[in-house]
Design a protein around this motif. Sequence first.
Motif, PDB file in Angstrom:
ATOM      1  N   ASN A 218     139.391  51.164  -5.778  1.00 42.50           N
ATOM      2  CA  ASN A 218     138.906  51.354  -4.410  1.00 42.50           C
ATOM      3  C   ASN A 218     140.093  51.254  -3.457  1.00 42.50           C
ATOM      4  OD1 ASN A 218     137.236  51.743  -2.260  1.00 42.50           O
ATOM      5  ND2 ASN A 218     136.021  49.884  -2.543  1.00 42.50           N
ATOM      6  N   LEU A 219     140.716  52.410  -3.199  1.00 48.45           N
ATOM      7  CA  LEU A 219     141.926  52.468  -2.388  1.00 48.45           C
ATOM      8  C   LEU A 219     141.728  53.391  -1.191  1.00 48.45           C
ATOM      9  CD1 LEU A 219     144.761  52.914  -5.063  1.00 48.45           C
ATOM     10  CD2 LEU A 219     144.359  50.893  -3.666  1.00 48.45           C
ATOM     11  N   SER A 220     142.359  53.025  -0.088  1.00 50.85           N
ATOM     12  CA  SER A 220     142.433  53.899   1.076  1.00 50.85           C
ATOM     13  C   SER A 220     143.896  54.008   1.474  1.00 50.85           C
ATOM     14  CB  SER A 220     141.630  53.312   2.237  1.00 50.85           C
ATOM     15  OG  SER A 220     141.740  54.133   3.392  1.00 50.85           O
ATOM     16  N   ILE A 221     144.300  55.173   1.965  1.00 50.62           N
ATOM     17  CA  ILE A 221     145.645  55.323   2.490  1.00 50.62           C
ATOM     18  C   ILE A 221     145.588  55.867   3.904  1.00 50.62           C
ATOM     19  CG2 ILE A 221     146.745  55.589   0.236  1.00 50.62           C
ATOM     20  CD1 ILE A 221     146.899  58.572   0.694  1.00 50.62           C
ATOM     21  N   ASP A 222     146.511  55.394   4.742  1.00 46.43           N
ATOM     22  CA  ASP A 222     146.618  55.859   6.122  1.00 46.43           C
ATOM     23  C   ASP A 222     147.686  56.930   6.224  1.00 46.43           C
ATOM     24  OD1 ASP A 222     144.810  53.900   6.746  1.00 46.43           O
ATOM     25  OD2 ASP A 222     146.186  52.682   7.934  1.00 46.43           O
ATOM     26  N   LEU A 223     147.388  57.974   7.002  1.00 54.42           N
ATOM     27  CA  LEU A 223     148.347  59.032   7.292  1.00 54.42           C
ATOM     28  C   LEU A 223     148.311  59.328   8.791  1.00 54.42           C
ATOM     29  CD1 LEU A 223     147.556  61.528   4.380  1.00 54.42           C
ATOM     30  CD2 LEU A 223     149.539  60.011   4.526  1.00 54.42           C
ATOM     31  N   ILE A 224     149.455  59.765   9.324  1.00 53.65           N
ATOM     32  CA  ILE A 224     149.544  60.133  10.737  1.00 53.65           C
ATOM     33  C   ILE A 224     149.952  61.598  10.839  1.00 53.65           C
ATOM     34  CG2 ILE A 224     150.811  59.770  12.890  1.00 53.65           C
ATOM     35  CD1 ILE A 224     151.001  56.835  12.235  1.00 53.65           C
TER      36      ILE A 224
ATOM     37  N   GLU B 284     133.616  60.100   9.607  1.00 52.53           N
ATOM     38  CA  GLU B 284     134.010  59.685  10.955  1.00 52.53           C
ATOM     39  C   GLU B 284     135.241  60.500  11.288  1.00 52.53           C
ATOM     40  OE1 GLU B 284     136.022  57.247  14.085  1.00 52.53           O
ATOM     41  OE2 GLU B 284     136.774  57.784  12.099  1.00 52.53           O
ATOM     42  N   ILE B 285     135.522  60.708  12.559  1.00 52.08           N
ATOM     43  CA  ILE B 285     136.569  61.656  12.940  1.00 52.08           C
ATOM     44  C   ILE B 285     137.873  61.425  12.180  1.00 52.08           C
ATOM     45  CG2 ILE B 285     138.131  62.272  14.836  1.00 52.08           C
ATOM     46  CD1 ILE B 285     135.752  62.284  16.692  1.00 52.08           C
ATOM     47  N   SER B 286     138.260  60.174  11.969  1.00 50.35           N
ATOM     48  CA  SER B 286     139.539  59.877  11.323  1.00 50.35           C
ATOM     49  C   SER B 286     139.407  59.419   9.877  1.00 50.35           C
ATOM     50  CB  SER B 286     140.282  58.788  12.122  1.00 50.35           C
ATOM     51  OG  SER B 286     140.528  59.205  13.440  1.00 50.35           O
ATOM     52  N   ASN B 287     138.197  59.410   9.332  1.00 50.10           N
ATOM     53  CA  ASN B 287     137.978  58.832   8.012  1.00 50.10           C
ATOM     54  C   ASN B 287     137.289  59.801   7.068  1.00 50.10           C
ATOM     55  OD1 ASN B 287     138.659  55.697   8.017  1.00 50.10           O
ATOM     56  ND2 ASN B 287     137.926  56.267  10.043  1.00 50.10           N
ATOM     57  N   PHE B 288     137.844  59.906   5.862  1.00 52.07           N
ATOM     58  CA  PHE B 288     137.407  60.868   4.858  1.00 52.07           C
ATOM     59  C   PHE B 288     137.234  60.143   3.525  1.00 52.07           C
ATOM     60  CE2 PHE B 288     139.876  62.758   8.138  1.00 52.07           C
ATOM     61  CZ  PHE B 288     139.344  64.005   8.379  1.00 52.07           C
ATOM     62  N   ALA B 289     136.137  60.406   2.835  1.00 55.70           N
ATOM     63  CA  ALA B 289     135.868  59.676   1.600  1.00 55.70           C
ATOM     64  C   ALA B 289     135.214  60.569   0.563  1.00 55.70           C
ATOM     65  CB  ALA B 289     134.966  58.475   1.881  1.00 55.70           C
ATOM     66  N   LEU B 290     135.508  60.279  -0.694  1.00 61.19           N
ATOM     67  CA  LEU B 290     134.757  60.884  -1.780  1.00 61.19           C
ATOM     68  C   LEU B 290     133.365  60.270  -1.790  1.00 61.19           C
ATOM     69  CD1 LEU B 290     137.484  60.918  -4.584  1.00 61.19           C
ATOM     70  CD2 LEU B 290     136.704  62.835  -3.172  1.00 61.19           C
ATOM     71  N   PRO B 291     132.377  60.918  -2.408  1.00 55.29           N
ATOM     72  CA  PRO B 291     131.003  60.394  -2.400  1.00 55.29           C
ATOM     73  C   PRO B 291     130.944  58.933  -2.848  1.00 55.29           C
ATOM     74  CG  PRO B 291     131.032  62.617  -3.285  1.00 55.29           C
ATOM     75  CD  PRO B 291     132.474  62.228  -3.100  1.00 55.29           C
ATOM     76  N   GLY B 292     130.249  58.113  -2.060  1.00 55.23           N
ATOM     77  CA  GLY B 292     130.062  56.703  -2.386  1.00 55.23           C
ATOM     78  C   GLY B 292     131.227  55.808  -2.042  1.00 55.23           C
ATOM     79  N   CYS B 293     132.253  56.340  -1.361  1.00 50.55           N
ATOM     80  CA  CYS B 293     133.468  55.553  -1.104  1.00 50.55           C
ATOM     81  C   CYS B 293     133.752  55.349   0.382  1.00 50.55           C
ATOM     82  CB  CYS B 293     134.661  56.211  -1.786  1.00 50.55           C
ATOM     83  SG  CYS B 293     134.538  56.251  -3.585  1.00 50.55           S
ATOM     84  N   HIS B 294     132.738  55.423   1.220  1.00 47.04           N
ATOM     85  CA  HIS B 294     132.930  55.110   2.635  1.00 47.04           C
ATOM     86  C   HIS B 294     133.420  53.674   2.782  1.00 47.04           C
ATOM     87  CE1 HIS B 294     129.821  58.308   4.150  1.00 47.04           C
ATOM     88  NE2 HIS B 294     130.657  58.789   3.251  1.00 47.04           N
ATOM     89  N   SER B 295     134.176  53.418   3.830  1.00 47.01           N
ATOM     90  CA  SER B 295     134.530  52.034   4.166  1.00 47.01           C
ATOM     91  C   SER B 295     133.294  51.352   4.735  1.00 47.01           C
ATOM     92  CB  SER B 295     135.655  52.005   5.201  1.00 47.01           C
ATOM     93  OG  SER B 295     135.772  50.709   5.769  1.00 47.01           O
ATOM     94  N   ARG B 296     132.751  50.409   4.008  1.00 45.74           N
ATOM     95  CA  ARG B 296     131.556  49.715   4.478  1.00 45.74           C
ATOM     96  C   ARG B 296     131.859  48.885   5.724  1.00 45.74           C
ATOM     97  NH1 ARG B 296     129.975  46.708  -0.848  1.00 45.74           N
ATOM     98  NH2 ARG B 296     128.826  45.411   0.630  1.00 45.74           N
ATOM     99  N   HIS B 297     133.048  48.300   5.787  1.00 52.73           N
ATOM    100  CA  HIS B 297     133.387  47.459   6.937  1.00 52.73           C
ATOM    101  C   HIS B 297     133.491  48.292   8.208  1.00 52.73           C
ATOM    102  CE1 HIS B 297     134.960  43.844   8.888  1.00 52.73           C
ATOM    103  NE2 HIS B 297     135.751  44.670   9.553  1.00 52.73           N
ATOM    104  N   ASN B 298     134.285  49.362   8.173  1.00 53.91           N
ATOM    105  CA  ASN B 298     134.417  50.198   9.369  1.00 53.91           C
ATOM    106  C   ASN B 298     133.092  50.838   9.753  1.00 53.91           C
ATOM    107  OD1 ASN B 298     137.103  49.571   9.585  1.00 53.91           O
ATOM    108  ND2 ASN B 298     137.821  51.421   8.584  1.00 53.91           N
TER     109      ASN B 298
END
Length: 380
Positions: free
Chosen positions: A152-158, A236-250
Amino acid sequence: MAGLYLHIPFCKQACHYCDFHFSTALGRKPQVVAALLREMELRQDYLGGAPLSTIYFGGGTPSLLSEAELLTLFEAIYKRFDVAADAEITLEANPDDLSREKLRELAASPVNRLSIGLQSFHEPHLRLMNRAHSAEESRRSVLAAQDAGFANLSIDLIYGVPAPEPGHGIWQHDLREALALQVPHLSCYALTIEPQTVFGRRLQKGQFRGAPEEFVAREFELLLEASRAAGYEQYEISNFALPGCHSRHNSSYWQGTPYLGLGPSAHSFDGQSRQYTVPSNAQYVQGLLERGELPATREDLSPTDRANEYLMTSLRTSQGCSLAYLRQLGVDLATARAAYLQQLQHDGWADVSADRLRLTDRGKLLADQITLELFLEAPE
């Protein structure tokens, strides 16, 4: 359910775009950790006993916490709060901190999700932003985290970083590199130049120029195309996830779930009011460790405040804004903003139905402007 956020206000060095509260004076870290423990004790009843479904270590750079400091904080969390067995527990990390030893420590802790601040795979952009890691460390940190068992990893990009000339392909290269790593979550932000940052001060002196709006818009469009082709949902405008991998906290922020924020500059929300802790490490430590009180301010939210906050967060999500929920708050948006909603629909900026308002891809480029136009004034 509720969330817990801990702000760890330390960084090795200052990124030129960042206006979050942080300090590079790492010698204060033990004092801030001690103050966090004290604040936790004082505010353990803030959420009314609701179980924690998410815990998030943000910053700053939480990966600068030592193993002993992190485990001490977890011991206090589990003592003071009811943590759900399946809680999502995220820690933000910088690539240069993620040695194999550090990853072993994190894998042995309750942390089950890492958010890694890569920002770019392009060395000149990393140097421009004053990041502490290299492009090679960007790749290596993700691979090492996967080898350590973090699925369960997320990476930030600008994106939207000023470039020598249009069509240079740097952002396309960043996207190819990111998608090749097969992480389940991407957080991608347009470079924003805030006044109280290095970029902001350079801009005022004529030493720096932001990218043209058309350039930023095109890179956003490339992001949508590449992420959708790879199977990611823009939830969400800045957030992208594969199915079932949304950030629950955000997601809980955008859904109005109560949360407790600990640490200097942290915000809290109990459903009716917000609390803002002082953005100063010194004042935070002194208040808690010397006087036994939290230096913070509280804002009680009116129904109009709550409606405007809901508009601001919901319009950024793929679910959009529920007009029925706004009516529960006493706001009939379809009537109050009928002409503007019709214009948004006509111009292709939004889809408007009897019960929901959603921004289109074109509308997402103007989300902040549209939201401001929809904001409601409090009755006199």
